[in-house]
Design an enzyme around this catalytic site. Structure first.
Site, mmCIF file in Angstrom:
data_model
loop_
_atom_site.group_PDB
_atom_site.id
_atom_site.type_symbol
_atom_site.label_atom_id
_atom_site.label_comp_id
_atom_site.label_asym_id
_atom_site.label_seq_id
_atom_site.Cartn_x
_atom_site.Cartn_y
_atom_site.Cartn_z
ATOM 1 N N ASN A 12 -4.496 -1.047 4.106
ATOM 2 C CA ASN A 12 -4.754 -1.241 2.678
ATOM 3 C C ASN A 12 -5.733 -2.404 2.555
ATOM 4 O OD1 ASN A 12 -4.688 -1.777 -0.041
ATOM 5 N ND2 ASN A 12 -2.536 -2.432 -0.090
ATOM 6 N N TRP A 13 -6.976 -2.069 2.258
ATOM 7 C CA TRP A 13 -8.014 -3.108 2.234
ATOM 8 C C TRP A 13 -7.982 -3.923 0.929
ATOM 9 C CZ3 TRP A 13 -12.933 -0.142 4.438
ATOM 10 C CH2 TRP A 13 -12.622 0.301 5.739
ATOM 11 N N LYS A 14 -7.187 -3.483 -0.015
ATOM 12 C CA LYS A 14 -7.048 -4.181 -1.307
ATOM 13 C C LYS A 14 -8.432 -4.455 -1.925
ATOM 14 C CE LYS A 14 -2.700 -6.056 0.292
ATOM 15 N NZ LYS A 14 -1.674 -7.092 0.175
ATOM 16 N N HIS A 99 2.319 -0.026 -5.249
ATOM 17 C CA HIS A 99 2.282 -1.225 -4.403
ATOM 18 C C HIS A 99 2.893 -2.390 -5.195
ATOM 19 C CE1 HIS A 99 0.783 -4.640 -2.130
ATOM 20 N NE2 HIS A 99 0.657 -3.806 -1.123
ATOM 21 N N GLU A 101 1.995 -5.284 -5.630
ATOM 22 C CA GLU A 101 1.033 -6.038 -6.446
ATOM 23 C C GLU A 101 0.807 -5.331 -7.784
ATOM 24 O OE1 GLU A 101 -1.952 -6.294 -3.416
ATOM 25 O OE2 GLU A 101 -0.668 -7.671 -2.292
ATOM 26 N N GLU A 171 8.203 -2.119 1.790
ATOM 27 C CA GLU A 171 7.456 -3.372 1.856
ATOM 28 C C GLU A 171 8.252 -4.481 1.158
ATOM 29 O OE1 GLU A 171 3.060 -2.661 2.650
ATOM 30 O OE2 GLU A 171 3.317 -2.687 0.490
ATOM 31 N N GLY A 177 1.772 -10.526 2.948
ATOM 32 C CA GLY A 177 0.749 -11.563 2.925
ATOM 33 C C GLY A 177 1.292 -12.959 3.172
ATOM 34 N N SER A 217 3.163 -8.225 6.676
ATOM 35 C CA SER A 217 2.724 -9.079 7.782
ATOM 36 C C SER A 217 2.833 -8.401 9.147
ATOM 37 C CB SER A 217 3.485 -10.411 7.772
ATOM 38 O OG SER A 217 3.244 -11.099 6.556
ATOM 39 N N GLY A 238 -1.870 -4.838 5.467
ATOM 40 C CA GLY A 238 -2.816 -5.484 4.560
ATOM 41 C C GLY A 238 -3.794 -6.350 5.332
ATOM 42 N N GLY A 239 -3.486 -7.636 5.427
ATOM 43 C CA GLY A 239 -4.412 -8.605 6.025
ATOM 44 C C GLY A 239 -4.978 -8.198 7.377
HETATM 45 C C1 PEP Z 1 0.443 -4.858 1.910
HETATM 46 O O1 PEP Z 1 -0.027 -5.477 0.976
HETATM 47 O O2 PEP Z 1 0.663 -3.643 1.798
HETATM 48 C C2 PEP Z 1 0.750 -5.606 3.123
HETATM 49 C C3 PEP Z 1 1.666 -5.129 3.906
HETATM 50 O O3 PEP Z 1 0.059 -6.776 3.331
HETATM 51 P P1 PEP Z 1 0.136 -7.736 4.623
HETATM 52 O O4 PEP Z 1 0.070 -6.847 5.838
HETATM 53 O O5 PEP Z 1 -1.036 -8.621 4.495
HETATM 54 O O6 PEP Z 1 1.443 -8.440 4.546
#
Ligand code: PEP
Length: 255
Positions: A12-14, A99, A101, A171, A177, A217, A238-239
């Site tokens: 997920n490049w957000k 998600h 967010e 999640e 994050g 993470s 994500g990251g």
């Molecule tokens: C996400 O936002 O879906 C996520 C899992 O982010 P991260 O891997 O950065 O925790």
């Protein structure tokens, strides 16, 4: 050990990456992951990069395209929204829905997410429906209640066939994050709980076929142990999905 379900790992490049940066990233992933056949690999760029990333992966055997959100409506006066059929024009196959967010900043409800999931299926897109508790909810002993409500609400109205083609992403909000990953035991416990809810809402066979991703993470160092859990069928990243090296290593370490 052979997994019961095929792993699906999505990035997920957000709201990151220009079009040029997105093309660079996906081209790097193509090079690094060309020989990976064991995992469904999905990249979810921003809407603005879907067209070019779609072109870049036309000749890829194993990288598929996802979007990060879509409208619950098919067409009409919904300024700023994007419909499922519009995503289909760019050969999008998956769409992340609900998600945390979006639940937090756009106040998306379970009911809205369920409508989006149905609209996605109507357009033959596979939804990745996100659920997960906050730290306060976990510490208050509410994890199961929250997951039960979100699973029931966000998947309401789906047929058994649609459910089988839906991916659930667990999640925990406190792990997104933050660098704090759920332990493999915590992830397995939550995934098994979610699957038990799917048995109640659908049936045993359907629940056994649904893939449940872990997100929060995930990195190369913890991917193998997380993916080794019986009810963990992939990852939503994500990251660590924003760099070729880290995303490719997560996938390679998961096989
Ligand atoms: C996400 O936002 O879906 C996520 C899992 O982010 P991260 O891997 O950065 O925790």
């Amino acid at each position: 050990m052979e997994k019961e379900r095929r792993l699906i790992i999505a990035g997920n490049w957000k709201m990151n990456k220009t079009v040029a940066e997105s093309i660079d990233l996906v081209n790097g992933l193509k090079r690094e992951l060309a020989n990976v056949k064991e995992v469904d690999i999905v990249v979810c760029p921003a809407y603005t990069a879907l067209s070019e990333v779609s072109k870049s992966i036309l000749d890829s055997q194993n990288i598929r395209l996802g979007a990060q959100n879509m409208s619950e409506n098919n067409v009409g006066a919904f300024t700023g929204e994007i419909a499922a059929v519009m995503l289909k024009e760019f050969s999008v196959r998956y769409v992340i829905l609900g998600h945390s967010e979006r639940r937090q900043y756009q106040k998306e409800s379970d009911e809205l997410i369920a409508r989006k999931a149905l609209a996605a299926h109507t357009a033959s897109l596979k939804p990745i429906v996100c659920v997960g508790e906050t730290l306060a909810e976990r510490e208050g002993g509410l994890m199961e209640k929250v997951l039960e409500t979100q699973v029931r609400g966000s998947l309401a109205g789906l047929s058994r066939e649609q459910m089988e083609e839906t991916i659930v992403a667990y999640e925990p909000v406190w792990a997104i994050g933050t660098g704090k990953t759920a332990s493999s035991a915590q992830a397995q416990e939550a995934h098994a709980f979610i699957r038990a809810q799917l048995v109640k809402l659908f049936d045993e066979t359907t629940a056994r076929r649904v893939r449940i991703q872990y997100g929060g993470s995930v990195k190369a160092a913890n991917a193998r142990e997380l993916m080794g859990q019986p009810d963990v069928d992939g990852a939503l990243v994500g990251g660590a999905a924003l760099e070729v090296r880290s995303f490719a290593d997560i996938i390679k370490n998961s096989i």
